[in-house]
Scaffold this active site. Structure first.
Site, PDB file in Angstrom:
ATOM      1  N   LYS A  15       1.980  -5.319   0.567  1.00  0.00           N
ATOM      2  CA  LYS A  15       3.444  -4.695  -0.027  1.00  0.00           C
ATOM      3  C   LYS A  15       4.252  -4.441   1.350  1.00  0.00           C
ATOM      4  O   LYS A  15       3.947  -4.524   2.421  1.00  0.00           O
ATOM      5  CB  LYS A  15       2.833  -3.289  -0.387  1.00  0.00           C
ATOM      6  N   TYR A 224      25.322   6.256  25.319  1.00  0.00           N
ATOM      7  CA  TYR A 224      26.083   7.619  24.692  1.00  0.00           C
ATOM      8  C   TYR A 224      25.713   8.811  25.224  1.00  0.00           C
ATOM      9  O   TYR A 224      24.402   8.839  25.282  1.00  0.00           O
ATOM     10  CB  TYR A 224      25.649   7.490  22.882  1.00  0.00           C
TER      11      TYR A 224
HETATM   12  C1  LIG Z   1      -1.557   0.465   2.029  1.00  0.00           C
HETATM   13  C2  LIG Z   1      -2.738   0.221   1.182  1.00  0.00           C
HETATM   14  C3  LIG Z   1      -3.734  -0.214   1.998  1.00  0.00           C
HETATM   15  C4  LIG Z   1      -3.947  -0.624   3.569  1.00  0.00           C
HETATM   16  O1  LIG Z   1      -3.876   0.318   4.376  1.00  0.00           O
HETATM   17  P1  LIG Z   1      -3.915   0.073   5.966  1.00  0.00           P
HETATM   18  O2  LIG Z   1      -4.062   1.338   6.623  1.00  0.00           O
HETATM   19  O3  LIG Z   1      -2.481  -0.550   6.210  1.00  0.00           O
HETATM   20  O4  LIG Z   1      -4.797  -0.768   6.311  1.00  0.00           O
HETATM   21  C5  LIG Z   1      -5.327  -0.338   1.411  1.00  0.00           C
HETATM   22  N1  LIG Z   1      -5.182   0.377   0.058  1.00  0.00           N
HETATM   23  C6  LIG Z   1      -4.190   0.942  -0.531  1.00  0.00           C
HETATM   24  C7  LIG Z   1      -4.426   1.628  -1.643  1.00  0.00           C
HETATM   25  C8  LIG Z   1      -2.977   0.990   0.195  1.00  0.00           C
HETATM   26  O5  LIG Z   1      -1.775   1.662  -0.528  1.00  0.00           O
END
Ligand SMILES: *Cc1c(COP(=O)(O)O)cnc(C)c1O
Length: 324
Positions: A15, A224
């Site tokens: 994702k 800055y």
């Molecule tokens: C994002 C997500 C993962 C992966 O999690 P990590 O901590 O990045 O390994 C796994 N399961 C779900 C449902 C997620 O939303």
């Protein structure tokens, strides 16, 4: 991650554009490595992968709304059904194969214990029965509590596979692996749990070029608001990277870069497109030289105050991705 997952299959969370690395580049490589289960949050993310891998290997974590049931079925990716309403929509549409998220205690997304019934689940063709850990990156009693609750909630549900562990969850041991693990962060070089540190190497290495070199006299401010004042005459290099690239302001006066093997601290504020670093100890720096930005995620997170996840997802598209 596959080796650490024991007998379980290993999926991948891709994702948010594979946590900012670029899903179009990441997904074919994971497919080549044997991954067959890919998790995205949105249908648009699933669609973007449709030319690369079979859509049946994509799961959409946010599930469905009335508006996207038809398009979801046409695409052929499977929704993760999270609520009784989503389940009802899928049943009414005769949606076919699906996944179901059970909420075992994160109280965020999924069917809670109070909502679960055999009638709700009846008639679904469930491939993966999922749950998600709230505190897998900590050794706290909540993990065992969620495990027990997931086992209890899932025992009467017929599903092909069960899945619980994210990256940190994999480190909690085989009890947490079930049939399929779902690492994300660890695939991209993040160590969410201390047990994983020795197994994970850095994946993303930002680099930037020296645009200018100048000598700054003692007492002069840098950047800055002059949040750094030179204590002695200091050679300062200005590098072409800033918060618009995802090198956040949290690195102001705390980040560092490597030039010819020499550690060079960031001086003053991170600007939108620029940072300034102390190169007084670098033997022969020159305009145009490339520098490695220190970006090992554990250290970078500590020095910037930004989570390992956000450091990755914050990398902007302006930064060119080179695959080595
Ligand atoms: C994002 C997500 C993962 C992966 O999690 P990590 O901590 O990045 O390994 C796994 N399961 C779900 C449902 C997620 O939303």
């Amino acid at each position: 991650m596959a080796a650490l997952s024991g007998n379980a299959q290993t999926g991948a969370a891709v994702k948010a554009d594979a946590y900012g690395l670029g899903a179009l580049e990441v997904v074919p490589r994971l497919w080549q490595a044997g991954c067959r289960d890919f998790f995205v949050a949105h249908w648009g993310e699933a669609e973007a992968l449709a030319d690369l891998i079979p859509t049946s290997s994509i799961a959409v974590l946010n599930g469905i709304t009335e508006q996207d049931v038809a398009a979801a079925m046409e695409l052929g990716a499977a929704p993760v059904l999270n609520t009784p309403h989503q389940i009802a929509l899928w049943k009414a549409a005769n949606g076919g194969r699906c996944h179901v998220m059970l909420d075992s205690g994160i109280n965020r997304l999924g069917i809670g214990p109070e909502q679960l019934s055999s009638r709700l689940i009846e008639g679904l063709n469930i491939d993966i029965l999922l749950t998600h850990l709230a505190s897998a990156d900590e050794d706290v009693p909540q993990n065992a509590k969620q495990l027990a609750r997931f086992v209890a909630m899932s025992s009467d549900i017929s599903a092909k596979r069960r899945s619980m562990a994210n990256s940190a969850g994999i480190a909690l041991g085989s009890d947490y692996h079930f049939d399929l693990t779902r690492p994300g962060l660890a695939l991209y070089g993040g160590a969410a749990h201390s047990h994983l540190r020795s197994s994970i190497s850095q994946v993303v290495q930002p680099q930037a070029r020296i645009l200018q070199i100048r000598d700054v006299a003692a007492g002069e401010g840098v950047g800055y608001n002059a949040t750094y004042t030179a204590q002695k005459e200091t050679t300062v290099a200005t590098l072409a990277i800033g918060y618009a690239d995802g090198y956040f302001r949290g690195f102001s006066n705390s980040g560092s870069v490597r030039i010819d093997g020499v550690e060079c601290p960031v001086l003053g504020r991170v600007s939108m497109d620029l940072i300034t670093v102390d190169i007084s100890a670098v033997p022969s720096p020159a305009e145009g030289d490339w520098c490695d930005i220190n970006f090992e995620l554990g250290n970078a997170s500590r020095s910037s105050g930004v989570s390992q996840y956000e450091l990755l997802t914050g990398l902007s598209r302006r930064a060119e991705r080179l695959w080595l």
